[in-house]
Design a protein around this motif. Structure first.
Motif, PDB file in Angstrom:
ATOM      1  N   GLN A  41       0.810  -1.217   0.000  1.00  0.00           N
ATOM      2  CA  GLN A  41       0.000   0.000   0.000  1.00  0.00           C
ATOM      3  C   GLN A  41       0.841   1.264   0.000  1.00  0.00           C
ATOM      4  O   GLN A  41       0.336   2.354   0.293  1.00  0.00           O
ATOM      5  CB  GLN A  41      -0.943  -0.008   1.211  1.00  0.00           C
ATOM      6  N   GLY A  42       2.138   1.128  -0.310  1.00  0.00           N
ATOM      7  CA  GLY A  42       2.983   2.310  -0.457  1.00  0.00           C
ATOM      8  C   GLY A  42       3.639   2.807   0.805  1.00  0.00           C
ATOM      9  O   GLY A  42       4.198   3.909   0.817  1.00  0.00           O
ATOM     10  N   GLN A 200      -8.020  -3.877   1.350  1.00  0.00           N
ATOM     11  CA  GLN A 200      -9.380  -3.787   0.819  1.00  0.00           C
ATOM     12  C   GLN A 200      -9.660  -2.363   0.360  1.00  0.00           C
ATOM     13  O   GLN A 200      -9.655  -1.430   1.161  1.00  0.00           O
ATOM     14  CB  GLN A 200     -10.394  -4.211   1.877  1.00  0.00           C
ATOM     15  N   PRO A 201      -9.910  -2.137  -0.937  1.00  0.00           N
ATOM     16  CA  PRO A 201     -10.085  -0.771  -1.460  1.00  0.00           C
ATOM     17  C   PRO A 201     -11.270  -0.059  -0.828  1.00  0.00           C
ATOM     18  O   PRO A 201     -12.338  -0.651  -0.606  1.00  0.00           O
ATOM     19  CB  PRO A 201     -10.315  -1.007  -2.960  1.00  0.00           C
ATOM     20  N   GLY A 202     -11.058   1.214  -0.512  1.00  0.00           N
ATOM     21  CA  GLY A 202     -12.155   2.066  -0.050  1.00  0.00           C
ATOM     22  C   GLY A 202     -12.662   1.774   1.333  1.00  0.00           C
ATOM     23  O   GLY A 202     -13.737   2.243   1.699  1.00  0.00           O
ATOM     24  N   SER A 207     -14.504   1.937   9.731  1.00  0.00           N
ATOM     25  CA  SER A 207     -15.269   0.786   9.257  1.00  0.00           C
ATOM     26  C   SER A 207     -14.431  -0.485   9.338  1.00  0.00           C
ATOM     27  O   SER A 207     -14.939  -1.560   9.681  1.00  0.00           O
ATOM     28  CB  SER A 207     -15.732   1.022   7.816  1.00  0.00           C
ATOM     29  N   LEU A 208     -13.145  -0.350   9.027  1.00  0.00           N
ATOM     30  CA  LEU A 208     -12.243  -1.494   9.140  1.00  0.00           C
ATOM     31  C   LEU A 208     -12.240  -2.040  10.563  1.00  0.00           C
ATOM     32  O   LEU A 208     -12.356  -3.253  10.786  1.00  0.00           O
ATOM     33  CB  LEU A 208     -10.835  -1.074   8.710  1.00  0.00           C
ATOM     34  N   VAL A 209     -12.126  -1.144  11.527  1.00  0.00           N
ATOM     35  CA  VAL A 209     -12.052  -1.569  12.924  1.00  0.00           C
ATOM     36  C   VAL A 209     -13.372  -2.176  13.382  1.00  0.00           C
ATOM     37  O   VAL A 209     -13.395  -3.174  14.117  1.00  0.00           O
ATOM     38  CB  VAL A 209     -11.649  -0.383  13.820  1.00  0.00           C
ATOM     39  N   ALA A 242      -5.973   1.449   1.726  1.00  0.00           N
ATOM     40  CA  ALA A 242      -6.014   1.227   0.279  1.00  0.00           C
ATOM     41  C   ALA A 242      -7.003   2.201  -0.337  1.00  0.00           C
ATOM     42  O   ALA A 242      -8.087   2.437   0.201  1.00  0.00           O
ATOM     43  CB  ALA A 242      -6.415  -0.215  -0.031  1.00  0.00           C
ATOM     44  N   SER A 243      -6.648   2.758  -1.487  1.00  0.00           N
ATOM     45  CA  SER A 243      -7.464   3.762  -2.142  1.00  0.00           C
ATOM     46  C   SER A 243      -8.825   3.208  -2.501  1.00  0.00           C
ATOM     47  O   SER A 243      -9.007   2.030  -2.779  1.00  0.00           O
ATOM     48  CB  SER A 243      -6.760   4.250  -3.414  1.00  0.00           C
ATOM     49  N   ALA A 244      -9.823   4.119  -2.516  1.00  0.00           N
ATOM     50  CA  ALA A 244     -11.175   3.720  -2.887  1.00  0.00           C
ATOM     51  C   ALA A 244     -11.283   3.387  -4.357  1.00  0.00           C
ATOM     52  O   ALA A 244     -12.152   2.634  -4.769  1.00  0.00           O
ATOM     53  CB  ALA A 244     -12.156   4.838  -2.538  1.00  0.00           C
ATOM     54  N   LYS A 245     -10.398   3.939  -5.180  1.00  0.00           N
ATOM     55  CA  LYS A 245     -10.446   3.703  -6.624  1.00  0.00           C
ATOM     56  C   LYS A 245      -9.050   3.381  -7.130  1.00  0.00           C
ATOM     57  O   LYS A 245      -8.058   3.805  -6.558  1.00  0.00           O
ATOM     58  CB  LYS A 245     -10.994   4.932  -7.353  1.00  0.00           C
ATOM     59  N   PRO A 246      -8.949   2.663  -8.257  1.00  0.00           N
ATOM     60  CA  PRO A 246      -7.629   2.337  -8.778  1.00  0.00           C
ATOM     61  C   PRO A 246      -6.930   3.499  -9.444  1.00  0.00           C
ATOM     62  O   PRO A 246      -5.759   3.401  -9.777  1.00  0.00           O
ATOM     63  CB  PRO A 246      -7.933   1.227  -9.796  1.00  0.00           C
ATOM     64  N   SER A 247      -7.628   4.637  -9.637  1.00  0.00           N
ATOM     65  CA  SER A 247      -7.019   5.763 -10.347  1.00  0.00           C
ATOM     66  C   SER A 247      -6.150   6.565  -9.403  1.00  0.00           C
ATOM     67  O   SER A 247      -6.460   7.677  -9.015  1.00  0.00           O
ATOM     68  CB  SER A 247      -8.103   6.648 -10.941  1.00  0.00           C
TER      69      SER A 247
END
Length: 521
Positions: A41-42, A200-202, A207-209, A242-247
């Motif tokens: 994830q950079g 997981q994108p977006g 929400s993850l927690v 992780a970004s919500a979109k691949p762009s």
């Protein structure tokens, strides 16, 4: 406010091979799994396994030296930890098991979690995400003689501003390494649930927690064990691993440069956050309602829930906010809207002796304080952020009888120096409500809770009707007040004067706002 454009630096420590306390099995594997997931994830990761005290300190220094103002910092520790005198300590592999309750020795030879977070904050990092998987059995617990620290797990903490801390288990709970003796998983119960979510994108952090806690709880219940991860949220804004979109635009590092100084630059393309910031800046009920109408299909996201809360504050108590409704099968009952849930919770807190004040269906400072007292007294598997949910309402209502101890008022002792000491008795500790009148006759309402940190020093947590939060450091000299409010990206300095009775004060700040504040409890 969303963390994508800055550098993202991570510190990952996994300690298994302890020399003088019980050896662990999966901390090293957990650290390696987290490092790999974050690298994708950079994040630039500083990783160390089986580190003694000197190696841990050296690695922490390497990590903090890479951080700059505005960066995002990530900390993961898997290994032994212990809570002593209200502080949580992370143990290096060369920690010695003392012969008898040598608490100060353990403190000196370990890494205090609060000190680690303070070192990160001192770098100017904008966000800090700390995940601590150290809620294991106390390695210093003895069958006979004095033990050091609590029996198991870590204690509650106060997270610094801009920090989000996750513990693998609740306060005083034991985190499982494995479900059974023949459990084939390489990672602990907590980490095996966490790792897939990091990519997981977006998936926003909160929400993850929320999902993570439920999965860990359910896994632990399969072996009749209680483990419900705790979290402490003082983060300002949203965060995505992780970004919500691949762009995502990435700028590759020039040849010959290290990844630490040229991390990919990411920009988020989802307009929801920008629209929320605009609606909040406008600040009217119509603007917030327009935002909610536009994103009605994304009700579970943090920005939407924040907009609901902001809109709720702008309505008079008699108005019922249009809360999202869920379809109910025939014969089922609705749990009620948010205001009813809060009102029921307040009534139950009052019945438990926790003094939530008037049951008006509004979450104010007194209601929050009452819920915190209830949590402290019951050790329930809930968090302060659960206030206002149907889960919290049911938990408070099902507990019968007095929970919070009655307040004890010390008798007034006559003193010859009472008159001389009356001035020094004034203070700011407690809850305050304020109104700030600023440029263009804009009025902002808010509340602040001050705690005494020294003879004349106080620290406060402030929130206002625009949805902003700040930490406040204040000094009282007689009745003269000087303060500094630390909002995200803005520092406001102000001066004021406390009333003779100590129940109100007026102030003016560097932004030109005039403030009137009065005690609220």
């Amino acid at each position: 406010m969303t963390a994508f454009a800055e550098k993202r630096i991570g510190l990952v420590i996994g300690n298994d091979l302890y020399s003088d306390v019980p050896v662990l099995k999966k901390a090293g594997a957990d650290a390696q799994a987290i490092s790999a997931a974050l690298g994708q994830q950079g994040f630039d990761i500083v990783t160390v396994l089986n580190a003694n005290r000197r190696e841990m300190n050296r690695t922490i220094s390497t990590f903090t030296e890479q951080l700059e103002a505005g960066d995002t910092a990530f900390v993961f520790f898997a290994g032994h930890g212990v809570e002593i005198d209200g502080e949580n300590y992370l143990l290096p592999t060369d920690i010695l098991a003392p012969a008898s309750g040598e608490r100060d020795f353990i403190k000196a030879e370990s890494i205090a979690l609060s000190a680690l977070l303070d070192r990160v904050r001192a770098t100017g990092a904008r966000m800090t995400i700390a995940i601590i998987d150290a809620c294991r059995n106390n390695p210093f617990q003895k069958a006979a003689g004095r033990s050091i620290g609590s029996t198991r797990g870590l204690g509650r903490i106060t997270a610094p501003q801009g920090t989000f801390v996750i513990f693998s288990a609740g306060a005083g709970q034991l985190a499982l390494d494995e479900l059974t003796e023949d459990d084939p998983a390489d990672n602990s119960v907590f980490t095996r649930a966490l790792v897939p979510r990091l990519s997981q994108p977006g998936l926003e952090l909160r929400s993850l927690v929320a999902d993570l806690r439920v999965e860990v709880r359910d896994l632990a219940q399969t072996v009749n064990h209680r483990q419900f991860p705790a979290y402490y949220d003082e983060l300002l804004g949203d965060f995505y691993f992780a970004s919500a979109k691949p762009s995502i635009a990435e700028r590759p590092a020039p040849a010959g440069t290290s990844s630490g100084s040229d991390a990919p630059v990411r920009t988020i393309t989802d307009p929801m956050r920008a629209d929320f910031d605009l609606a909040r800046a406008i600040g009217t009920a119509d603007a917030l309602q327009s935002f909610l109408d536009r994103y009605a299909n994304r009700r579970e996201e943090f920005s939407y829930r924040m907009a609901v809360q902001l809109l709720d504050r702008k309505r008079p108590p008699s108005a019922q906010p249009p809360e999202p409704r869920t379809e109910t099968a025939p014969g089922a009952t609705q749990s009620g809207d948010r205001r009813t849930i809060i009102r029921d919770t307040q009534l139950a807190l009052n019945a438990a002796g926790c003094s939530a004040g008037t049951a008006d269906g509004i979450i104010g400072a007194r209601t929050r304080q009452a819920f915190r007292k209830w949590l402290d007294e019951t050790a329930a598997d809930l968090h302060e952020a659960d206030l206002g949910t149907d889960t919290a309402r049911r938990a408070v209502m099902v507990r019968k009888g007095r929970v919070c101890p009655p307040a004890v008022t010390a008798p007034v002792q006559p003193s010859a120096s009472a008159a001389a000491g009356s001035a020094t008795a004034l203070g700011l500790a407690g809850n305050w409500r304020y109104t700030a009148t600023c440029a263009f006759v804009i009025k902002v309402h808010g509340s602040v809770r001050f705690k005494r940190t020294g003879p004349n020093a106080f620290h406060g947590n402030l929130s206002d009707s625009l949805g902003q939060k700040a930490n406040s450091d204040v000094y009282l000299n007689g009745r003269d007040i000087t303060g500094t409010d630390y909002f995200p990206g803005v520092t406001v300095r102000w001066r004021g004067r406390l009333a003779a009775d100590g129940n109100s004060y007026t102030a003016t700040g560097s932004t030109g706002c005039s403030v009137y504040a009065s005690r609220a409890g």
